[in-house]
Scaffold this active site. Structure first.
Site, PDB file in Angstrom:
ATOM      1  CB  CYS A   1      -0.948  -0.006   1.184  1.00  0.00           C
ATOM      2  SG  CYS A   1      -1.948  -1.495   1.265  1.00  0.00           S
TER       3      CYS A   1
ATOM      4  CG  HIS B   1      -3.458   3.141   2.139  1.00  0.00           C
ATOM      5  ND1 HIS B   1      -3.925   2.710   0.919  1.00  0.00           N
ATOM      6  CD2 HIS B   1      -3.528   2.065   2.977  1.00  0.00           C
ATOM      7  CE1 HIS B   1      -4.245   1.431   1.009  1.00  0.00           C
ATOM      8  NE2 HIS B   1      -4.020   1.012   2.250  1.00  0.00           N
TER       9      HIS B   1
ATOM     10  CG  ASN C   1      -6.926  -1.341   1.362  1.00  0.00           C
ATOM     11  OD1 ASN C   1      -6.201  -0.908   0.462  1.00  0.00           O
ATOM     12  ND2 ASN C   1      -6.453  -1.767   2.514  1.00  0.00           N
TER      13      ASN C   1
HETATM   14  O1  UT7 Z   1      -3.786  -1.481   3.643  1.00  0.00           O
HETATM   15  C1  UT7 Z   1      -3.675  -1.985   4.928  1.00  0.00           C
HETATM   16  C2  UT7 Z   1      -4.596  -3.147   4.998  1.00  0.00           C
HETATM   17  N1  UT7 Z   1      -5.132  -3.484   6.248  1.00  0.00           N
HETATM   18  C3  UT7 Z   1      -5.920  -2.731   7.021  1.00  0.00           C
HETATM   19  O2  UT7 Z   1      -6.164  -1.594   6.822  1.00  0.00           O
HETATM   20  C4  UT7 Z   1      -6.581  -3.405   8.187  1.00  0.00           C
HETATM   21  C5  UT7 Z   1      -6.586  -2.620   9.433  1.00  0.00           C
HETATM   22  N2  UT7 Z   1      -7.483  -3.233  10.368  1.00  0.00           N
HETATM   23  C6  UT7 Z   1      -8.821  -3.004  10.370  1.00  0.00           C
HETATM   24  O3  UT7 Z   1      -9.299  -2.182   9.609  1.00  0.00           O
HETATM   25  C7  UT7 Z   1      -9.688  -3.755  11.344  1.00  0.00           C
HETATM   26  O4  UT7 Z   1      -8.863  -4.481  12.223  1.00  0.00           O
HETATM   27  C8  UT7 Z   1     -10.685  -4.698  10.627  1.00  0.00           C
HETATM   28  C9  UT7 Z   1     -11.741  -3.900   9.867  1.00  0.00           C
HETATM   29  C10 UT7 Z   1      -9.971  -5.632   9.655  1.00  0.00           C
HETATM   30  C11 UT7 Z   1     -11.409  -5.557  11.665  1.00  0.00           C
HETATM   31  O5  UT7 Z   1     -12.083  -4.734  12.569  1.00  0.00           O
HETATM   32  P1  UT7 Z   1     -11.990  -5.014  14.136  1.00  0.00           P
HETATM   33  O6  UT7 Z   1     -12.848  -4.020  14.808  1.00  0.00           O
HETATM   34  O7  UT7 Z   1     -10.527  -5.062  14.494  1.00  0.00           O
HETATM   35  O8  UT7 Z   1     -12.675  -6.440  14.263  1.00  0.00           O
HETATM   36  P2  UT7 Z   1     -12.036  -7.803  14.797  1.00  0.00           P
HETATM   37  O9  UT7 Z   1     -11.069  -8.340  13.817  1.00  0.00           O
HETATM   38  O10 UT7 Z   1     -11.586  -7.594  16.209  1.00  0.00           O
HETATM   39  O11 UT7 Z   1     -13.308  -8.736  14.815  1.00  0.00           O
HETATM   40  C12 UT7 Z   1     -14.415  -8.483  15.676  1.00  0.00           C
HETATM   41  C13 UT7 Z   1     -15.467  -9.554  15.406  1.00  0.00           C
HETATM   42  C14 UT7 Z   1     -14.895 -10.974  15.434  1.00  0.00           C
HETATM   43  O12 UT7 Z   1     -15.882 -11.805  16.008  1.00  0.00           O
HETATM   44  P3  UT7 Z   1     -15.791 -12.254  17.544  1.00  0.00           P
HETATM   45  O13 UT7 Z   1     -14.483 -12.989  17.659  1.00  0.00           O
HETATM   46  O14 UT7 Z   1     -15.817 -10.981  18.341  1.00  0.00           O
HETATM   47  O15 UT7 Z   1     -17.003 -13.106  17.727  1.00  0.00           O
HETATM   48  C15 UT7 Z   1     -14.738 -11.320  13.986  1.00  0.00           C
HETATM   49  O16 UT7 Z   1     -14.809 -12.711  13.741  1.00  0.00           O
HETATM   50  O17 UT7 Z   1     -16.009  -9.372  14.094  1.00  0.00           O
HETATM   51  C16 UT7 Z   1     -15.923 -10.613  13.374  1.00  0.00           C
HETATM   52  N3  UT7 Z   1     -15.757 -10.309  11.964  1.00  0.00           N
HETATM   53  C17 UT7 Z   1     -16.802 -10.093  11.135  1.00  0.00           C
HETATM   54  N4  UT7 Z   1     -18.134 -10.106  11.356  1.00  0.00           N
HETATM   55  C18 UT7 Z   1     -18.923  -9.844  10.304  1.00  0.00           C
HETATM   56  C19 UT7 Z   1     -14.608 -10.160  11.268  1.00  0.00           C
HETATM   57  N5  UT7 Z   1     -14.892  -9.858   9.991  1.00  0.00           N
HETATM   58  C20 UT7 Z   1     -16.239  -9.814   9.885  1.00  0.00           C
HETATM   59  C21 UT7 Z   1     -17.125  -9.539   8.830  1.00  0.00           C
HETATM   60  N6  UT7 Z   1     -18.449  -9.563   9.087  1.00  0.00           N
HETATM   61  N7  UT7 Z   1     -16.696  -9.247   7.583  1.00  0.00           N
END
Ligand code: UT7
Length: 348
Positions: free
Chosen positions: A137, A275, A305
């Protein structure tokens, strides 16, 4: 001496994949994706799994037809070529005038030749030197900084800088944690030497932390490796929380360092072209810099993204819609796999 951006262009695949469409593919919801990321829809290139059909590229030991090398429809090469044609038209330049083509991507169709050479052939930039840069990125930003070094040294007079991705082909469409985030597209800028030191790139910072590469990775996907690793890691794998923490700490820091070099503060900047990973990350960076969100334009809601394409796609949108005025101060800043990060301060 410095360099200025004198033309922008972009190209997006025709198909739009909405959050509602994703609800049919993985266990997710429009509400979850919107609240956690700000993303509503993204563009997906023809031939990817999510597009609904697979694409078999013709292969030959004796050589591929040139038309195939110039990029099938909606490939990294063909989207880049279209973005370049538009950037050249915006700059009032012809392809023959281009000295250097730098293409930032982490999702090329071909290992050999590089995508930049495919673009060179497609647009007829026969006098250019062309090669790719992969810093995920941060790739577009690093390519811009590389062009700056080449042009300021006197080696080349101008360059086409491209950020382009077809991430849909390296995304795991069964992993809801990543597949909802990414999109495809290409953006390009034409840069050339600036007559005055006060227009163009005024300051730059960049950094890499290879020791943390494991938080966001994708293996090269030849059949042999797939066997060895039992198919693990041939799609994008990410520890989202770690990337999030890295971005909201590192990006404000490198922006402040780039501004401090030329005695500017965040409050002096008209627009922060960051970004486009996630709207929550952009909001957190704005908060850390104590600058209102009205100075942080975004299109992540409509394109997702797009990795190295994100900054030039947004720049083109702002330029073509007249939202950047001559004389405005911009900060461009990228971060991503590597881990890599960087910033440029630009007077338009
Ligand atoms: O260019 C750089 C690329 N990367 C990034 O920019 C990523 C940076 N990180 C983020 O933007 C965030 O960490 C995410 C958007 C990827 C995830 O958000 P989060 O608030 O950190 O969620 P999490 O990973 O802590 O997941 C929370 C819950 C989990 O369930 P449990 O364990 O609490 O029951 C996940 O399994 O949300 C669940 N989950 C989803 N639920 C519905 C994860 N993805 C999804 C989804 N739909 N697509």
């Amino acid at each position: 001496m410095t360099i200025k951006i004198s033309g922008t262009g972009s190209a997006l695949p025709e198909k739009i994949l909405t959050n509602k469409d994703l609800e049919q593919m993985v266990e997710t919801s429009d509400a979850w994706i919107s609240e956690r990321t700000g993303i509503k829809e993204r563009h997906i290139a023809k031939g990817s799994f999510a597009y609904g059909r697979s694409h078999e590229a013709p292969q030959s030991r004796r050589g591929l037809p040139q038309a195939e090398l110039e990029g099938r429809e909606e490939s990294v090469a063909s989207l880049s070529a279209e973005a370049c044609r538009r950037a050249l038209a915006d700059a009032g330049r012809t392809a023959e005038e281009v000295d250097l083509i730098l293409l930032a991507t982490c999702s090329p169709e071909m290992l050999l030749p590089c995508s930049a050479c495919q673009v060179q052939s497609a647009i007829g930039a026969k006098n250019a030197v062309a090669f790719d840069i992969n810093a995920a990125c941060s790739g577009f930003l690093f390519a811009l900084q590389t062009a700056h070094a080449y042009i300021v040294s006197g080696m080349y007079r101008n360059a086409l800088i491209i950020g382009a991705e077809v991430l849909s082909k390296i995304v795991d469409w069964e992993d809801r944690g990543t597949c909802v985030l990414f999109g495809d597209g290409a953006g390009a800028v034409f840069v050339e030497a600036s007559e005055d030191d006060h227009t163009g790139i005024l300051s730059m910072t960049a950094g890499s932390d290879g020791s943390r590469g494991g938080v966001l990775y994708c293996r090269e996907r030849s059949v042999d490796y797939a066997d060895i690793f039992e198919d693990q890691g041939i799609h994008i794998c990410m520890n989202g929380g770690e990337v999030y923490k890295f971005a909201v700490r590192q990006v404000p820091d490198c922006i402040e360092k780039a501004l401090a070099k030329i005695d500017l503060a965040p409050g002096d900047i008209d627009q922060f072209v960051l970004h486009q990973a996630n709207l929550r990350i952009i909001e957190a960076i704005a908060k850390r810099l104590h600058v209102g969100m009205e100075h942080f334009p975004y299109n992540v809601d409509r394109v997702g993204n797009t990795s190295s394409a994100a900054i030039p796609l947004l720049l083109d949108e702002l330029n073509k819609s007249g939202r950047i005025q001559k004389g405005q101060l911009l900060v461009l800043s990228g971060f991503g796999a590597g881990l890599t990060y960087g910033a440029c301060v630009v007077r338009w």
